[in-house]
Design an enzyme around this catalytic site. Structure first.
Site, PDB file in Angstrom:
ATOM      1  N   TYR A 139     -15.088  32.154   1.533  1.00 21.92           N
ATOM      2  CA  TYR A 139     -13.868  32.618   2.192  1.00 21.92           C
ATOM      3  C   TYR A 139     -14.276  33.646   3.230  1.00 21.92           C
ATOM      4  O   TYR A 139     -15.055  34.559   2.943  1.00 21.92           O
ATOM      5  CB  TYR A 139     -12.947  33.253   1.144  1.00 21.92           C
ATOM      6  CG  TYR A 139     -11.693  33.899   1.698  1.00 21.92           C
ATOM      7  CD1 TYR A 139     -10.615  33.134   2.127  1.00 21.92           C
ATOM      8  CD2 TYR A 139     -11.584  35.289   1.765  1.00 21.92           C
ATOM      9  CE1 TYR A 139      -9.458  33.734   2.611  1.00 21.92           C
ATOM     10  CE2 TYR A 139     -10.432  35.889   2.244  1.00 21.92           C
ATOM     11  CZ  TYR A 139      -9.374  35.108   2.663  1.00 21.92           C
ATOM     12  OH  TYR A 139      -8.223  35.702   3.140  1.00 21.92           O
ATOM     13  N   ASP A 234     -21.811  36.498   6.516  1.00 28.16           N
ATOM     14  CA  ASP A 234     -20.596  37.236   6.205  1.00 28.16           C
ATOM     15  C   ASP A 234     -20.913  38.169   5.036  1.00 28.16           C
ATOM     16  O   ASP A 234     -20.942  37.750   3.869  1.00 28.16           O
ATOM     17  CB  ASP A 234     -19.470  36.266   5.850  1.00 28.16           C
ATOM     18  CG  ASP A 234     -18.175  36.998   5.499  1.00 28.16           C
ATOM     19  OD1 ASP A 234     -18.199  38.242   5.345  1.00 28.16           O
ATOM     20  OD2 ASP A 234     -17.133  36.327   5.364  1.00 28.16           O
ATOM     21  N   LYS A 262     -14.916  46.283   3.946  1.00 23.61           N
ATOM     22  CA  LYS A 262     -14.858  46.881   2.595  1.00 23.61           C
ATOM     23  C   LYS A 262     -15.613  48.209   2.487  1.00 23.61           C
ATOM     24  O   LYS A 262     -15.082  49.239   2.890  1.00 23.61           O
ATOM     25  CB  LYS A 262     -15.309  45.855   1.550  1.00 23.61           C
ATOM     26  CG  LYS A 262     -14.401  44.600   1.568  1.00 23.61           C
ATOM     27  CD  LYS A 262     -14.579  43.707   0.396  1.00 23.61           C
ATOM     28  CE  LYS A 262     -13.833  42.395   0.527  1.00 23.61           C
ATOM     29  NZ  LYS A 262     -12.443  42.422   0.105  1.00 23.61           N
TER      30      LYS A 262
HETATM   31  N1  HOZ Z   1      -9.073  38.529  -0.093  1.00 20.25           N
HETATM   32  C1  HOZ Z   1      -9.202  39.375  -1.235  1.00 20.25           C
HETATM   33  C2  HOZ Z   1      -9.871  38.675  -2.345  1.00 20.25           C
HETATM   34  N2  HOZ Z   1     -11.099  38.085  -2.034  1.00 20.25           N
HETATM   35  C3  HOZ Z   1      -7.866  39.849  -1.730  1.00 20.25           C
HETATM   36  C4  HOZ Z   1      -7.416  41.038  -1.000  1.00 20.25           C
HETATM   37  C5  HOZ Z   1      -6.230  41.742  -1.645  1.00 20.25           C
HETATM   38  O1  HOZ Z   1      -5.388  41.111  -2.254  1.00 20.25           O
HETATM   39  O2  HOZ Z   1      -6.178  42.955  -1.540  1.00 20.25           O
END
Ligand code: HOZ
Length: 426
Positions: A139, A234, A262
């Site tokens: 992802y 990534d 992050k």
């Molecule tokens: N895309 C995030 C998990 N891989 C979730 C982000 C969120 O819900 O804060």
């Protein structure tokens, strides 16, 4: 339904601002949180949880680290955003360029999605090619070109390829099998000269946690070099979580572009993409590929990120952090064995994952899909009941912070034993 969730749903689709938070995959209702400190989250009823989501990765120092809070407090005295360059952007840029040698120049964004989206545009602009390769279950945020057979929330909701992504765009994204070196070689041999770039999570964290095979990643590097395609790592999740140099340092691979997010924001909204100078200079205003952002390089976010990274440089930080992850995973595996539950874990650095499966090791996407999801869901709820907050979907990696103590880990393993005991009866 709780009053707060019902209220939220009246004004926010699904009551959440990011789908995985809705607990749709595991059933039940999301817990609304009020505060956090160190390894703990506290909900609106003051119940405490040992947290392994850590805001989906950023809180490597634990929640509300005093130095980070102080840096933010100091910064906000001077204004929140200027829409003009500030020196702290250069300071953080220089810090990252020094720690990650493949990054010669870097551009900050406000999210990981923006970073990966911009990296793809840059790869296309630089090579003059349209096609990109990604891997099933990886992802890279929710931009159109990348939301195809994606992991994370897209997997959870059973719509790995989202409606709204135009077919004419999707046809330029080729999706291959993660950790399948032969398939990658075959496809690159056939159409490598049409490929703008390959984007990969070197340690996948959006189909639970699956570390890339070294041979797979090294081959990818050679194939990109051979065909003049841009290799994009990534590292939004793995950056500063696998070590100061990220997964690329651990594997000894130099990507052309790296995306980050992050941890580099220390809990504030930050993303970044950086890499080879000649490629980065293709970005506006130096080059023709356009990319911009009102809050990009926000000074308050930069202060949180800079303070966080500086603390990661303290001697022994990563050894201590990684030992905690290993202790947790080994403890969980031993507990599952004690209760006769088919179960395994993966971990790399401070990323980890658990799987209810008969397989000894999980290295491929299909194994994640074929694992016992109902069992995970029951385990999730039991752990939550016992005050342990895991990601509310079996397709997400877990994270460790430096503030998790031996007692927190022992508490978690004990909660797992209680949960396994119940699972055993069902
Ligand atoms: N895309 C995030 C998990 N891989 C979730 C982000 C969120 O819900 O804060």
């Amino acid at each position: 339904m709780s009053k707060v969730f019902e209220h939220a749903q009246r004004v926010i689709p699904g009551g959440v601002n990011s789908p995985v938070r809705a607990f749709k995959a595991v059933g039940g209702e999301p817990v609304f949180m009020k505060s956090a400190k160190g390894p703990y989250l506290y909900d609106i009823d003051d119940k405490r949880y040992v947290d392994y989501v850590l805001s989906w990765g950023p809180m490597i120092l634990g929640h509300a680290n005093q130095d980070v809070i102080d840096a933010v407090k100091e910064k906000i005295q001077h204004g929140l955003s200027f829409g003009a360059p500030t020196e702290i952007e250069t300071t953080l840029a220089e810090k990252i360029c020094t720690l990650i040698p493949s990054i010669e120049k870097i551009r900050f964004t406000s999210s990981g999605t923006e970073a990966t989206m911009s990296a793809i545009r840059l790869a296309r602009g630089f090579t003059g090619r349209d096609k990109i390769i990604k891997f099933e279950g990886c992802y890279h945020g929710h931009s159109d070109s990348l939301l195809i057979k994606a992991g994370s929330g897209a997997l959870t909701f059973g719509v790995p390829s989202s409606p709204g992504v135009p077919a004419c765009l999707a046809e330029h994204t080729i999706t291959l099998t993660y950790n399948n070196t032969e398939e990658l070689i075959q496809v690159m041999d056939e159409i490598g000269d049409q490929i703008a770039g390959i984007i990969v999570e070197p340690v996948a964290g959006n189909m639970n946690c699956i570390p890339g095979d070294a041979d797979f990643l090294h081959t990818m590097r050679s194939l990109c070099t051979k065909h003049n395609s841009v290799l994009i790592f990534d590292e939004v999740m793995s950056g500063f979580r696998i070590g100061l140099e990220g997964a690329q340092g651990e594997y000894g691979i130099t990507p052309d572009i790296t995306t980050l997010g992050k941890v580099i924001g220390g809990g504030m909204p930050v993303g970044a993409f950086g890499g080879r100078s000649d490629i980065m200079d293709f970005i506006a205003p130096v080059g023709p590929v356009y990319q911009a952002g009102t809050l990009s390089g926000n000074p308050v976010a930069m202060a949180a990120g800079l303070t966080t990274i500086t603390k990661l440089e303290e001697p022994g930080f990563y050894d201590t952090l990684f030992a905690k992850t290993t202790a947790l995973c080994e403890g969980l595996e031993a507990a599952a064995k004690e209760y006769g539950i088919p179960f395994t874990t993966n971990h790399k650095g401070s990323m980890w994952g658990l799987f209810f499966t008969q397989d000894e090791k999980v290295t491929r996407y299909h194994q994640v899909i074929e694992a016992d999801i109902p069992r995970f869901n029951a385990f999730f709820h039991s752990m939550l009941e016992h005050g342990v907050y895991l990601a509310p979907a079996s397709y997400e990696a877990g994270f460790m912070s430096i503030t998790h103590t031996d007692d927190d880990i022992a508490y978690t393993i004990d909660a797992a034993k209680k949960s396994f005991a119940v699972l055993n009866k069902s």
